[in-house]
Design a protein around this motif. Structure first.
Motif, PDB file in Angstrom:
ATOM      1  N   ILE A 369     -10.735 -11.283  47.668  1.00 59.10           N
ATOM      2  CA  ILE A 369     -11.600 -10.491  46.778  1.00 59.10           C
ATOM      3  C   ILE A 369     -11.639  -9.040  47.237  1.00 59.10           C
ATOM      4  CG2 ILE A 369     -13.993 -10.155  46.056  1.00 59.10           C
ATOM      5  CD1 ILE A 369     -14.303 -13.205  46.155  1.00 59.10           C
ATOM      6  N   ALA A 370     -11.851  -8.842  48.559  1.00 59.26           N
ATOM      7  CA  ALA A 370     -11.929  -7.467  49.076  1.00 59.26           C
ATOM      8  C   ALA A 370     -10.601  -6.737  48.886  1.00 59.26           C
ATOM      9  CB  ALA A 370     -12.311  -7.503  50.556  1.00 59.26           C
ATOM     10  N   GLY A 371      -9.490  -7.444  49.083  1.00 58.42           N
ATOM     11  CA  GLY A 371      -8.178  -6.819  48.911  1.00 58.42           C
ATOM     12  C   GLY A 371      -7.921  -6.388  47.480  1.00 58.42           C
ATOM     13  N   HIS A 372      -8.235  -7.256  46.533  1.00 55.15           N
ATOM     14  CA  HIS A 372      -8.026  -6.914  45.126  1.00 55.15           C
ATOM     15  C   HIS A 372      -8.984  -5.807  44.692  1.00 55.15           C
ATOM     16  CE1 HIS A 372      -5.760 -10.692  45.026  1.00 55.15           C
ATOM     17  NE2 HIS A 372      -5.189 -10.206  43.897  1.00 55.15           N
ATOM     18  N   ALA A 373     -10.201  -5.798  45.199  1.00 54.63           N
ATOM     19  CA  ALA A 373     -11.130  -4.712  44.863  1.00 54.63           C
ATOM     20  C   ALA A 373     -10.608  -3.378  45.365  1.00 54.63           C
ATOM     21  CB  ALA A 373     -12.499  -5.008  45.461  1.00 54.63           C
ATOM     22  N   GLU A 374     -10.042  -3.395  46.569  1.00 54.92           N
ATOM     23  CA  GLU A 374      -9.472  -2.165  47.123  1.00 54.92           C
ATOM     24  C   GLU A 374      -8.273  -1.699  46.288  1.00 54.92           C
ATOM     25  OE1 GLU A 374      -7.732  -0.470  51.395  1.00 54.92           O
ATOM     26  OE2 GLU A 374      -8.468  -2.523  51.226  1.00 54.92           O
ATOM     27  N   MET A 375      -7.458  -2.653  45.813  1.00 56.86           N
ATOM     28  CA  MET A 375      -6.314  -2.298  44.967  1.00 56.86           C
ATOM     29  C   MET A 375      -6.782  -1.683  43.641  1.00 56.86           C
ATOM     30  SD  MET A 375      -3.865  -5.597  45.615  1.00 56.86           S
ATOM     31  CE  MET A 375      -2.829  -5.144  44.229  1.00 56.86           C
ATOM     32  N   LEU A 376      -7.799  -2.275  43.047  1.00 59.67           N
ATOM     33  CA  LEU A 376      -8.325  -1.741  41.791  1.00 59.67           C
ATOM     34  C   LEU A 376      -8.903  -0.348  41.990  1.00 59.67           C
ATOM     35  CD1 LEU A 376     -10.103  -4.909  40.321  1.00 59.67           C
ATOM     36  CD2 LEU A 376      -8.055  -3.781  39.424  1.00 59.67           C
ATOM     37  N   ASP A 377      -9.574  -0.151  43.097  1.00 57.97           N
ATOM     38  CA  ASP A 377     -10.203   1.139  43.356  1.00 57.97           C
ATOM     39  C   ASP A 377      -9.175   2.250  43.522  1.00 57.97           C
ATOM     40  OD1 ASP A 377     -12.536   2.721  43.766  1.00 57.97           O
ATOM     41  OD2 ASP A 377     -12.116   2.726  45.929  1.00 57.97           O
ATOM     42  N   SER A 378      -7.941   1.862  43.915  1.00 60.93           N
ATOM     43  CA  SER A 378      -6.889   2.879  44.113  1.00 60.93           C
ATOM     44  C   SER A 378      -6.225   3.299  42.798  1.00 60.93           C
ATOM     45  CB  SER A 378      -5.832   2.331  45.076  1.00 60.93           C
ATOM     46  OG  SER A 378      -5.169   1.213  44.496  1.00 60.93           O
ATOM     47  N   VAL A 380      -5.831   4.977  39.100  1.00 59.26           N
ATOM     48  CA  VAL A 380      -6.346   6.221  38.503  1.00 59.26           C
ATOM     49  C   VAL A 380      -6.812   5.940  37.085  1.00 59.26           C
ATOM     50  CG1 VAL A 380      -4.909   7.678  39.971  1.00 59.26           C
ATOM     51  CG2 VAL A 380      -4.035   6.888  37.760  1.00 59.26           C
ATOM     52  N   ASP A 381      -7.551   6.870  36.573  1.00 56.35           N
ATOM     53  CA  ASP A 381      -8.014   6.842  35.191  1.00 56.35           C
ATOM     54  C   ASP A 381      -8.850   5.595  34.867  1.00 56.35           C
ATOM     55  OD1 ASP A 381      -6.640   9.214  34.798  1.00 56.35           O
ATOM     56  OD2 ASP A 381      -4.803   8.156  34.161  1.00 56.35           O
ATOM     57  N   LEU A 382      -9.595   5.113  35.870  1.00 63.15           N
ATOM     58  CA  LEU A 382     -10.500   3.991  35.588  1.00 63.15           C
ATOM     59  C   LEU A 382     -11.800   4.524  35.022  1.00 63.15           C
ATOM     60  CD1 LEU A 382     -10.124   1.704  38.743  1.00 63.15           C
ATOM     61  CD2 LEU A 382      -9.317   1.219  36.421  1.00 63.15           C
ATOM     62  N   PRO A 383     -12.382   3.854  34.015  1.00 67.71           N
ATOM     63  CA  PRO A 383     -13.674   4.286  33.492  1.00 67.71           C
ATOM     64  C   PRO A 383     -14.730   4.292  34.595  1.00 67.71           C
ATOM     65  CG  PRO A 383     -12.682   2.621  32.083  1.00 67.71           C
ATOM     66  CD  PRO A 383     -11.855   2.674  33.328  1.00 67.71           C
ATOM     67  N   GLY A 384     -15.727   5.156  34.461  1.00 66.33           N
ATOM     68  CA  GLY A 384     -16.770   5.269  35.480  1.00 66.33           C
ATOM     69  C   GLY A 384     -17.516   3.976  35.707  1.00 66.33           C
ATOM     70  N   GLY A 385     -17.751   3.221  34.634  1.00 71.65           N
ATOM     71  CA  GLY A 385     -18.470   1.964  34.796  1.00 71.65           C
ATOM     72  C   GLY A 385     -17.695   0.955  35.609  1.00 71.65           C
ATOM     73  N   VAL A 386     -16.357   0.919  35.397  1.00 74.54           N
ATOM     74  CA  VAL A 386     -15.517  -0.029  36.157  1.00 74.54           C
ATOM     75  C   VAL A 386     -15.490   0.352  37.629  1.00 74.54           C
ATOM     76  CG1 VAL A 386     -13.167  -0.873  36.452  1.00 74.54           C
ATOM     77  CG2 VAL A 386     -14.106  -0.573  34.155  1.00 74.54           C
ATOM     78  N   ARG A 387     -15.368   1.653  37.907  1.00 76.13           N
ATOM     79  CA  ARG A 387     -15.333   2.084  39.301  1.00 76.13           C
ATOM     80  C   ARG A 387     -16.666   1.770  39.996  1.00 76.13           C
ATOM     81  NH1 ARG A 387     -11.498   4.692  41.573  1.00 76.13           N
ATOM     82  NH2 ARG A 387     -10.537   5.252  39.593  1.00 76.13           N
ATOM     83  N   HIS A 388     -17.755   1.897  39.269  1.00 80.28           N
ATOM     84  CA  HIS A 388     -19.071   1.552  39.831  1.00 80.28           C
ATOM     85  C   HIS A 388     -19.144   0.065  40.170  1.00 80.28           C
ATOM     86  CE1 HIS A 388     -23.398   1.749  40.489  1.00 80.28           C
ATOM     87  NE2 HIS A 388     -23.525   0.684  39.691  1.00 80.28           N
ATOM     88  N   SER A 389     -18.581  -0.779  39.277  1.00 78.90           N
ATOM     89  CA  SER A 389     -18.568  -2.229  39.539  1.00 78.90           C
ATOM     90  C   SER A 389     -17.713  -2.569  40.742  1.00 78.90           C
ATOM     91  CB  SER A 389     -18.057  -2.972  38.296  1.00 78.90           C
ATOM     92  OG  SER A 389     -18.933  -2.799  37.201  1.00 78.90           O
ATOM     93  N   ILE A 390     -16.576  -1.864  40.858  1.00 81.93           N
ATOM     94  CA  ILE A 390     -15.705  -2.110  42.011  1.00 81.93           C
ATOM     95  C   ILE A 390     -16.428  -1.765  43.313  1.00 81.93           C
ATOM     96  CG2 ILE A 390     -13.597  -1.347  43.163  1.00 81.93           C
ATOM     97  CD1 ILE A 390     -12.340  -1.026  40.392  1.00 81.93           C
ATOM     98  N   ALA A 391     -17.175  -0.663  43.305  1.00 82.98           N
ATOM     99  CA  ALA A 391     -17.912  -0.263  44.503  1.00 82.98           C
ATOM    100  C   ALA A 391     -18.962  -1.324  44.869  1.00 82.98           C
ATOM    101  CB  ALA A 391     -18.581   1.094  44.270  1.00 82.98           C
ATOM    102  N   ALA A 392     -19.627  -1.879  43.839  1.00 83.77           N
ATOM    103  CA  ALA A 392     -20.607  -2.938  44.105  1.00 83.77           C
ATOM    104  C   ALA A 392     -19.937  -4.171  44.687  1.00 83.77           C
ATOM    105  CB  ALA A 392     -21.339  -3.282  42.814  1.00 83.77           C
ATOM    106  N   MET A 393     -18.723  -4.494  44.165  1.00 80.20           N
ATOM    107  CA  MET A 393     -17.984  -5.639  44.703  1.00 80.20           C
ATOM    108  C   MET A 393     -17.628  -5.409  46.174  1.00 80.20           C
ATOM    109  SD  MET A 393     -15.441  -6.358  41.480  1.00 80.20           S
ATOM    110  CE  MET A 393     -14.381  -7.380  42.479  1.00 80.20           C
TER     111      MET A 393
END
Length: 585
Positions: A369-378, A380-393
């Motif tokens: 889970i942590a690895g995939h969250a880190e991959m998603l966070d890297s 670009v052009d992710l909506p602000g809401g998605v990036r906020h969810s990734i940070a919570a994860m």
């Protein structure tokens, strides 16, 4: 048999008998010899002329030699005539030749087993004629009186000795009762009881706690004694009745004691068991117990028909029954606690294995889970809401990772079967390493850290990894629960054989009702100010177990709103000039 004591009353009574033979019957000399052991007679009393008395008094003779002379003697009115060189007397007392001057009359004194215990000897009639009928009657009565006096004295001496030995056995059993194993108690007590009670056999039966008839038998002294189940049950019934009445019972090859509910066929079983299995003529049966509870029975056996169980021996055996009953109760309690401790240890090990297994099972998917969250966070052009969810994860994954790490540490220190490998640990160096590790957290809160050491070198005896965990948890907790710009003081001191580490903060403090639960797994304070801080509730539980593993102590004092002090005391390493210990890894 022990030597007969020089009892003044006994010797005076015998002196009266021998004086009567000399003065009333008309013989020149009368002497009484008494057995001093199984092989020797000694002359204890003599009446007659002074020269003869001096010659005979204290004279010893072999019992075997005396028996041989008696076997070759002539009968004379129920006595034995030991002839010197004259023709055989006809035993009627009417020989015209009169009394041969060198002949000797002997009256053996025998006990119930026909053993020679004494000898009355009569020498030389003054008139050189046989006593008349009246004188002979007096002689017969005096000889019988001497027999009774000697046997009574020997029996009394034997009884005193038996009581002494029984009392000695009771003291030995009382000392042995401090042991916590019945096998050990019997090993120490059995020789003393067998000897003290002159028993050829001894064993003890203990009753099961659940009341079943699978009772145990300890300590047979005459080979392997196998008690049938029906006699075990009978022994239980009799012991329960005897304990209720606080009595002991004696069974012989002729008489079984009257016990309520004992049937004729059961009496016959007792007779057969004594005769066929025990080869015993008598059995002393003693109930064992403590308080109102009967816990077993003790049996002592004898083979000699003349050895009755005296009242003093019965009382001593009854006292031993109480001592062994208390010992049995203590042994049962100890065994129950030992089993409980083993079960708790097994349960604790199971809990540690369960925690370790769960932590490992959670760690693998959490890593994904942590690895995939880190991959998603890297990306670009992710909506602000998605990036906020990734940070919570990522925050949730990090918190779970911290919990899993604490669980693995708890499982290791809680259920470790690995023996402690202590070494010399420099505590000031260890504290510096801990502060370096926590530097970022300390700096972020602006916490003032003070380290106080009473001396330059303070070394503890322990495992460096465990002591590091103790200090890390205590210091990080102090910083966590202290408001910004607060202060934390770490004090190190040493006595001759202990090292003390105290961590004091100026934080929020701990409520008094929470102090007793601080070291329980997953405990979180009820104080709202503490509850908002993230944590697993495992840190202090880990600290407690490491301290216990090092045979140390931990104490806490706190005032709500003022601050808290945790004090850990553990063994100190020998000073460098006393012994050389390699540093702990």
């Amino acid at each position: 048999m022990s030597q007969l004591p020089a009892d003044t009353a006994v010797l005076d009574a015998l002196q009266g008998v021998t004086d009567g033979v000399v003065d009333l019957v008309g013989f020149e000399v009368c002497a009484v010899s008494i057995a001093q052991d199984e092989h020797t007679l000694e002359t204890m009393v003599v009446s007659g002329s002074g020269d003869v008395r001096d010659q005979l008094l204290g004279l010893r003779a072999s019992i075997a030699d005396v028996e041989q002379q008696l076997a070759g003697s002539d009968p004379w009115h129920g006595l034995h005539c030991l002839r010197h060189d004259r023709p055989q007397r006809d035993g009627t007392g009417d020989d015209a030749a009169g009394w041969p001057p060198l002949d000797l009359l002997a009256a053996p004194v025998r006990d119930a087993s026909n053993r020679l215990r004494g000898l009355v000897q009569i020498h030389l009639s003054r008139e050189l004629q046989d006593p008349d009928e009246a004188a002979f009657d007096v002689l017969t009565r005096l000889v019988d009186q001497a027999r009774h006096t000697v046997l009574n004295a020997i029996d009394r001496d034997r009884l005193v000795e038996r009581v002494r030995l029984a009392d000695a056995a009771r003291l030995i059993v009382r000392r042995a009762s401090s042991e916590l194993s019945m096998d050990r108690i019997m090993e120490l007590s059995q020789p003393a009881m067998a000897s003290g009670f002159e028993a050829v056999g001894m064993w003890m039966q203990t009753f099961d706690e659940d009341g079943e008839a699978t009772d145990l038998v300890y300590g047979a002294t005459q080979g392997e004694i196998v008690i049938p189940d029906d006699l075990k049950e009978l022994g239980r019934r009799i012991a329960l009745q005897l304990w209720d009445s606080q009595q002991v019972a004696v069974a012989t090859d002729r008489v079984v004691p009257a016990i309520d509910g004992l049937f004729p066929e059961e009496e016959q079983r007792v007779y057969e068991f004594m005769a066929d299995t025990l080869d015993a003529t008598s059995l002393l049966f003693v109930p064992l117990g403590a308080g109102r509870e009967c816990l077993g029975n003790l049996a002592l056996t004898r083979r000699s028909a003349h050895l009755d169980w005296s009242e003093s021996e019965k009382q001593a055996a009854s006292d031993i029954g109480h001592d062994l009953g208390r010992a049995l109760l203590n042994a049962r309690t100890f065994e129950r606690e030992r089993r409980l401790a083993a079960e708790l240890l097994e349960l604790d090990g199971y809990k540690s294995r369960l925690i370790s297994t769960l932590a490992h099972e959670l760690k693998n998917p959490l890593t994904a889970i942590a690895g995939h969250a880190e991959m998603l966070d890297s990306m670009v052009d992710l909506p602000g809401g998605v990036r906020h969810s990734i940070a919570a994860m990522e925050r949730g994954a990090a918190r779970m990772q911290h919990t899993i790490d604490d669980l693995l540490v708890l499982a290791e220190v809680d259920g470790s079967q690995r023996p402690l490998a202590p070494g010399s640990v420099d505590m000031p160096d260890l504290v510096r390493d801990v502060l370096d590790l926590l530097h970022t957290t300390i700096a972020a809160k602006g916490t003032k850290i003070t380290v106080e050491t009473a001396e330059e070198s303070i070394t503890a005896l322990g495992e460096a990894s465990g002591l590091d965990l103790i200090c890390t948890n205590l210091v990080s907790n102090a910083v966590k629960y202290t408001p910004p710009e607060g202060a934390v003081t770490i004090s190190l001191s040493r006595t001759d054989d202990e090292v003390e580490v105290a961590v004091t903060d100026t934080g929020i403090g701990i409520a008094e009702e929470d102090l007793g639960s601080l070291f329980q797994e997953f405990f979180r304070s009820t104080n709202p100010a503490a509850y908002v801080e993230p944590g697993t509730g495992l840190g202090l539980a880990i600290v407690q177990r490491i301290v216990d593993r090092h045979a140390g102590r931990i104490q806490v004092s706190s005032t709500l709103g003022v601050g808290t002090t945790f004090t850990v005391t553990m063994p100190a390493a020998p000073r460098s000039d006393d012994a050389g210990l390699s540093p702990s890894a």
